[in-house]
Structures are given as structure tokens and as C-alpha cells.
Design an enzyme around this catalytic site. Structure first.
Site, PDB file in Angstrom:
ATOM      1  N   ASN A  33       0.747  -0.985  -0.046  1.00  0.00           N
ATOM      2  CA  ASN A  33       0.186  -0.107  -0.204  1.00  0.00           C
ATOM      3  C   ASN A  33       1.043   1.166  -0.031  1.00  0.00           C
ATOM      4  O   ASN A  33       2.007   1.245   0.402  1.00  0.00           O
ATOM      5  CB  ASN A  33      -1.000  -0.083   1.071  1.00  0.00           C
ATOM      6  CG  ASN A  33      -0.371   0.744   2.459  1.00  0.00           C
ATOM      7  OD1 ASN A  33      -0.579   1.858   2.469  1.00  0.00           O
ATOM      8  ND2 ASN A  33       0.414  -0.276   3.292  1.00  0.00           N
ATOM      9  N   GLY A  87      -0.314   6.868   2.438  1.00  0.00           N
ATOM     10  CA  GLY A  87       0.359   8.126   2.538  1.00  0.00           C
ATOM     11  C   GLY A  87      -0.331   8.784   3.498  1.00  0.00           C
ATOM     12  O   GLY A  87      -0.425  10.056   3.476  1.00  0.00           O
ATOM     13  N   ASN A 139      -2.448   6.372  16.649  1.00  0.00           N
ATOM     14  CA  ASN A 139      -1.120   6.053  15.879  1.00  0.00           C
ATOM     15  C   ASN A 139      -0.826   7.727  15.526  1.00  0.00           C
ATOM     16  O   ASN A 139      -1.503   7.937  14.523  1.00  0.00           O
ATOM     17  CB  ASN A 139      -1.385   5.285  14.913  1.00  0.00           C
ATOM     18  CG  ASN A 139      -0.098   5.257  13.896  1.00  0.00           C
ATOM     19  OD1 ASN A 139       0.151   6.232  13.188  1.00  0.00           O
ATOM     20  ND2 ASN A 139       0.623   4.091  13.899  1.00  0.00           N
ATOM     21  N   ASN A 184       4.457   6.730  15.581  1.00  0.00           N
ATOM     22  CA  ASN A 184       4.707   6.016  14.269  1.00  0.00           C
ATOM     23  C   ASN A 184       6.019   6.469  13.478  1.00  0.00           C
ATOM     24  O   ASN A 184       5.754   7.536  12.822  1.00  0.00           O
ATOM     25  CB  ASN A 184       3.473   6.129  13.213  1.00  0.00           C
ATOM     26  CG  ASN A 184       3.633   5.465  11.912  1.00  0.00           C
ATOM     27  OD1 ASN A 184       4.867   4.758  11.548  1.00  0.00           O
ATOM     28  ND2 ASN A 184       2.747   5.509  11.131  1.00  0.00           N
ATOM     29  N   CYS A 232       6.186   4.976   9.022  1.00  0.00           N
ATOM     30  CA  CYS A 232       5.567   4.977   7.715  1.00  0.00           C
ATOM     31  C   CYS A 232       6.445   5.218   6.708  1.00  0.00           C
ATOM     32  O   CYS A 232       7.286   5.970   6.419  1.00  0.00           O
ATOM     33  CB  CYS A 232       4.421   5.944   7.601  1.00  0.00           C
ATOM     34  SG  CYS A 232       3.603   5.984   6.192  1.00  0.00           S
ATOM     35  N   ASN A 257       6.062  -2.288  11.404  1.00  0.00           N
ATOM     36  CA  ASN A 257       5.373  -1.661  10.311  1.00  0.00           C
ATOM     37  C   ASN A 257       5.566  -2.251   9.028  1.00  0.00           C
ATOM     38  O   ASN A 257       6.286  -3.507   8.964  1.00  0.00           O
ATOM     39  CB  ASN A 257       5.890  -0.315  10.280  1.00  0.00           C
ATOM     40  CG  ASN A 257       4.643   0.548   9.702  1.00  0.00           C
ATOM     41  OD1 ASN A 257       3.964   0.146   8.787  1.00  0.00           O
ATOM     42  ND2 ASN A 257       4.578   1.956  10.353  1.00  0.00           N
ATOM     43  N   GLY A 279       2.669  -8.421  12.074  1.00  0.00           N
ATOM     44  CA  GLY A 279       3.317  -8.984  10.792  1.00  0.00           C
ATOM     45  C   GLY A 279       2.546 -10.278  10.200  1.00  0.00           C
ATOM     46  O   GLY A 279       2.848 -11.361  10.505  1.00  0.00           O
ATOM     47  N   GLY A 280       1.400  -9.907   9.494  1.00  0.00           N
ATOM     48  CA  GLY A 280       0.852 -11.033   8.886  1.00  0.00           C
ATOM     49  C   GLY A 280      -0.047 -12.031   9.751  1.00  0.00           C
ATOM     50  O   GLY A 280      -0.200 -13.284   9.230  1.00  0.00           O
ATOM     51  N   THR A 333      -3.416  -6.386   7.934  1.00  0.00           N
ATOM     52  CA  THR A 333      -3.962  -6.767   6.688  1.00  0.00           C
ATOM     53  C   THR A 333      -5.355  -7.766   6.603  1.00  0.00           C
ATOM     54  O   THR A 333      -6.063  -7.527   5.919  1.00  0.00           O
ATOM     55  CB  THR A 333      -2.939  -6.820   5.869  1.00  0.00           C
ATOM     56  OG1 THR A 333      -1.945  -6.018   6.060  1.00  0.00           O
ATOM     57  CG2 THR A 333      -3.329  -7.068   4.320  1.00  0.00           C
TER      58      THR A 333
END
Lengths: 258, 303
Positions: B69, B72, B99, B127, B130, B192, B243-244, B266
Site C-alpha cells: 500500500n 500515505g 497512531n 509511528n 511509515c 510496520n 506482521g501477517g 491486513t
């Protein structure tokens, strides 16, 4: 919105790339209210190369049989996997998603619904709803060849069908924007769904005639319900989610004709 | 039934399952799918001092077992959040945490200061990782010096629980974790997204408007596990593993290598009910193996 398992009732090839898949809720519950223009997110769990769901517009809702119709074009591994599913198998959907086409209140209005390729899918449901409200509906559908114009008999139940094909095998030869009805008829509202170049051209014709126009967009999306912000479209109100603020936008809101 | 509650700094989560920022909106988007009262907490969309429109479309590319992704940090800005979103989400029955993102240290500080005043904002996630903004963002999280600087500055204005979200796009993530721990971070969350790229061979063009973007999903899980493991052996503050994560097994794996809690990201897009299933799965696992508390699992994997 809900996440629901459906059973596939039938899966019929409409041509070599498109299949009409009719599904019904596995728990036999009645389908919730749905509006033309809305879509579903189909889980693709048997294709190793596919991670995300696939957004598919609602083609038709058959309340008598409690069936939802999905018109799926085989584009890549994900849609191929969906199309390979057999009657009796389960498919998981998140639905109903998105906004809908505007269904006006007037009575005498005359509507033109312009679609290309698999973009004709949501126009069948829209045509049915407009017809049920007593409106006069013309469909203008385009494709490369006669076999690309899908569900002709279904469309003809709800309005007058006009076609264009690039090879001239059905209707007038050429693209939808070149059809003679643009010269002959006047409309109060135009709806369109198909490739972006086609929709931009239709929006331009609508603007030239001062007719309001709505287009259903097919931006790439991850979630489908407003969380990921991936499917945004530039509008007069800034970047908007196609999945929640759309997929249907009044074309005056878009930057297409600027 | 085993105990599921965990401690992150001064904050008690009712269970270790939270949601990753940028994948769960403001929680509101999931109300049809999830009883938020079943979750340990929600990390809402990355919020900046000023409103941001984000990057141009296309912002997403699917990959094998994941996605890239390049959103932004599209968000309406902290003032809008405080005035219009916070009054709604503060009523939700879980910890709602923001965040905090930025492109300058002053921006991070001003944003965190606004949030510190909110009664029902028990924690922020800083954060510094990013990958999708031109200035700042990940740049803060990829050097020990700048990670320490921004953590120190925000620590001065935010007295409640401060979690620092780390970038995996570094040669030694444990060093960065130690640096932010040294500046008073109460916890770290990792990882991240990984900086990645996708190409359209037919059109000979990148698939993202920004060319590069952040990779997430199950494809990053093995690397994320390794990084949590490395950080666990380097710091004494709690770790939130990311993470996943798609199911309870994934969550348990992160806890076993050292995570006190986890974020599901995700996979919420594929199964918006995944978080609740993971809570149930962790509970069943603890009962099945006779553990009294999920905390007993943290870091059980040894060399």
C-alpha cells in the site's frame, strides 16, 4: 454489512470469459435490502496466488428464489477461481457494500443506462428497479462482438435495448458513444458503468446535453468497507473511498472532464 | 478459563489482541462485524497535526500472500479527530488508541500534546516507521539518533502509555528498540510494513503511483517473528507483535517469541471478524495446554 456463506445454485457460461453465478444464503435466511449499484466482496480461498477478496457488483436480486446474481468476468487467477466453483459449493461474501445509483422520485422521466462489457452487470438490477417505479428505460450496451453483449433477454424485460458492436455483428457498428440514439432522443438522467474511457466519453456527452450522469467506478480495492483507503477517487470533495462514498458518483464530482 | 489480560506499560488490555493502525479505520468501520468489547484495543488510523490527502491512486497492489500500500497517511488531522471522531469512539468498549504520525518532531509533539488532554486516550503509538510519506515518517525510525530524538521529545508531553512503532527497514532493529526504551518508551510495536515494489510487465510501469510502498500480510510473518525475537532479547519493555497475523496460531507464535500483545492488520480486510476468532483461539489454546495466563507464554521459545 455482513459476512455470509452462500451456496452456489448455478454457474452458467455466458460466453468464453463471463459466467453468471447465482447464489443463495447457506443459512436460508432472506436476503437483506439491497440497492442497484451495490457490490459484494467475494472470498477467494482456493487460489494460492490470490490474497484479497474480489469486488463483484450485484447483477440482480431474485427475491422469489432468494438468489443473488453475480456476473463474473475471468480476468486473473482470483476471478478464475470464483468462476470454477460448482453448484452446491460454498462462497463467502461480505455484502451489501457501497452506495447506489440514485432512484429519482419523478414519474415521467426517461432514463438511459449505458454499459460496456462486464460493466453492464449492475445495470440489469438498476433497470429492473427503475422499470418497477414506472420509468421509461433505454439500455445502450456495447461490446467488441455480439457474444460480448450479455443477458440481452433479461435487459429486454425492463426496457428497450440498443446495442453497438465494434465488428457490427449486433446493433450499430462502433462504440456506444457513436450510437444514433444520442442524436434522436433526449433523456432526463444517464447512468453508466464500464471501462473508464467509455464512462468518461459518456459523461462528456451527458454534460454537453446538460443531463445529470452517474458512473459506477471499479477502482482497485482491498477491504471494500472503508478501512484501507486504497480505492480513493479524486473528487470535488477531495479523495473519497470508492467503496463507501461510491462506487456510484455523479460525474460532475469527478475530475474526468477538467 | 485462563487469564487473557496483559499489561502494556501502565495499561491493562483485557486480552492481547488489538488491531493495527491503518487497517481498522476508527473502529466504526467494523461495528457491523466485530463487538469491539471483545478486543484488547484498537489502534486507529495514523493521525497527523495537519490534514493529509494521501498519495495519488493507485495506492495498492496485491502480491503473493500480501499487499503493497501507498496510502500515505490520508487523515483529517488531529483537530478534526479531537472534535469529531474522538467523541464517538470514546464510547466504544475497548481502549481506543491513536497512531501518531508526522514529518517533523514539532508535528509529532503538537499532535501528541492534543491527544494527552483526552480522558479516554490511555495510550498513543508513535509511528516512526511509515514508508509512504516523502518527509519524516520512516526516516525517524531508521536511525538510532532520530528515533531517540523524537521519542524523547514526545515523552516530555505525553505522560500516559507511549508505544513506539518500529520500522523493519533497518539493519539492526534491536538497536533502535534499545534507543527508544532508553528515552522512556513504555513499549514497542513491530513491525510496520516493509518497503517494496510491484511492476506491471505488460505496460512496463510501476503498479503504485509512488513506485514503492509498504508490504504487509502473511508474506512478512517470518521476518516479523525474527525481529520480535531479536527485540525481545534486547529490551525489557513489552512488545506488541505485528506482521501477517491471520489466525490464533500466528498470534501464539508471536507471543512465544516475545510479544506481550499482538496487532492484527491486513487480514482484517479478508476476514473482518478475524480478531474475535483469534481471541477465542488463544483462549482455547491456553485451556488445552493448561496455561493459567497468556502472559506465561511470552518469550517461551528459547535458543
Amino acid at each position: 454489512m455482513q459476512v455470509t456463506d452462500f451456496i452456489i445454485r448455478s454457474n452458467e457460461a455466458l460466453n468464453d470469459r463471463n459466467r453468471l453465478i447465482k447464489v443463495t444464503p447457506a443459512d436460508h435466511r432472506h436476503l437483506p435490502p439491497m440497492q442497484p449499484g451495490q457490490f459484494v466482496q467475494v472470498l477467494v480461498d482456493r487460489s494460492p496466488g490470490t490474497f484479497l477478496r474480489r469486488p463483484i457488483s450485484i447483477n440482480f436480486v431474485d427475491r422469489e428464489k432468494n438468489e443473488l446474481w453475480l456476473l463474473v468476468q475471468e480476468v486473473g487467477d482470483g476471478t478464475r477461481e470464483i468462476c470454477s466453483r460448482q453448484p452446491g459449493e460454498v462462497v463467502n461474501l461480505i455484502y451489501p457494500l457501497g452506495n447506489s445509483f440514485t432512484l429519482p422520485e419523478g414519474k415521467s422521466d426517461h432514463f438511459l443506462l449505458v454499459g460496456g462489457g462486464v460493466g453492464t452487470a449492475p445495470l440489469l438490477f438498476l433497470g429492473k428497479e427503475l422499470h418497477a417505479r414506472g420509468f421509461q428505460v433505454d439500455f445502450l450496451l456495447g461490446g467488441r462482438s455480439a457474444t460480448d453483449i450479455l443477458q440481452r433477454a433479461d435487459f429486454e424485460q425492463y426496457g428497450t435495448l440498443y446495442c453497438t458492436t465494434e465488428d457490427g455483428s449486433l446493433g450499430e457498428k462502433g462504440f456506444v458513444i457513436h450510437h444514433s440514439l444520442w442524436q434522436e432522443k433526449r433523456y432526463d438522467f444517464i447512468y453508466t458503468c464500464g471501462s473508464r474511457p467509455m464512462m468518461v466519453a459518456v459523461a462528456r456527452l451527458a454534460r454537453e446535453r446538460g443531463v445529470p450522469c452517474e458512473a459506477s467506478l471499479e477502482n482497485l480495492m482491498a477491504c471494500g468497507f472503508g478501512a484501507c483507503l486504497c480505492c480513493v477517487e479524486k473528487t470535488t470533495r477531495g479523495n473519497l473511498n470508492t467503496c463507501t462514498e461510491g462506487p456510484v458518483f455523479n460525474t460532475d464530482m469527478l475530475s474526468w472532464l477538467d | 478459563m485462563a487469564r487473557l489480560d496483559v499489561q502494556i506499560g501502565g495499561l491493562t488490555l483485557r486480552n492481547p489482541v488489538t488491531t493495527a493502525s491503518g487497517t481498522f479505520g476508527y473502529g466504526t468501520e467494523y461495528l457491523d462485524f466485530v463487538d469491539l468489547g471483545r478486543l484488547g484495543g484498537v489502534f486507529v488510523k495514523g493521525t497527523t497535526l495537519e490534514p493529509r490527502q494521501g498519495n495519488d491512486y493507485p495506492r495498492m497492489a496485491e502480491t503473493a500472500s500480501g499487499m503493497l500500500n501507498a496510502v500515505g497517511l490520508q487523515n483529517p488531522g488531529v483537530d478534526y479527530f479531537v472534535e469529531h471522531l474522538y467523541p464517538v469512539i470514546k464510547e466504544y468498549d475497548t481502549h481506543m488508541m491513536v497512531n501518531v504520525s508526522g514529518s517533523t518532531i514539532e508535528g509529532y509533539v503538537a499532535c501528541a500534546e492534543r491527544l494527552a488532554d483526552l480522558d479516554k486516550m490511555p495510550a498513543i503509538e508513535l509511528n516512526i516507521s511509515c514508508p509512504n510519506v516523502k518527509e519524516g515518517g520512516m526516516a525517524f525510525g531508521t536511525s538510532v539518533k532520530s528515533a531517540a530524538e523524537v521519542t524523547r521529545a514526545v515523552r516530555k508531553v505525553f505522560p500516559k502509555t507511549m508505544i513506539v512503532k518500529l520500522s523493519p527497514n533497518v539493519t539492526n532493529i534491536a538497536e533502535i528498540a534499545k534507543a527508544v526504551e532508553g528515552e522512556g518508551a513504555d513499549a514497542v510495536s513491530l513491525v510496520n510494513t516493509f518497503l517494496g515494489m510491484a511492476v506491471d510487465a505488460e505496460r512496463r510501469q510501476p503498479l503504485l503511483s509512488t513506485v514503492t510502498g509498504g508490504l504487509s500480510g502473511p508474506c512478512i510473518k517470518p521476518i516479523a517473528l525474527r525481529m520480535v525475537w531479536e527485540v525481545f532479547h534486547a529490551v525489557n519493555i513489552p512488545i506488541i507483535g505485528i506482521g501477517g497475523i491471520c489466525n490464533w496460531q500466528d498470534a501464539i507464535e508471536f507471543i512465544l517469541v516475545g510479544a506481550t500483545a499482538v496487532q492484527v492488520g491486513t487480514y482484517n480486510f479478508i476476514d473482518p471478524t478475524a480478531t474475535v476468532k483469534i481471541v477465542e483461539g488463544i483462549n482455547d489454546y491456553l485451556d488445552r495446554h493448561g496455561f493459567k495466563s497468556v502472559s506465561d507464554l511470552v518469550g517461551l521459545i528459547r535458543k
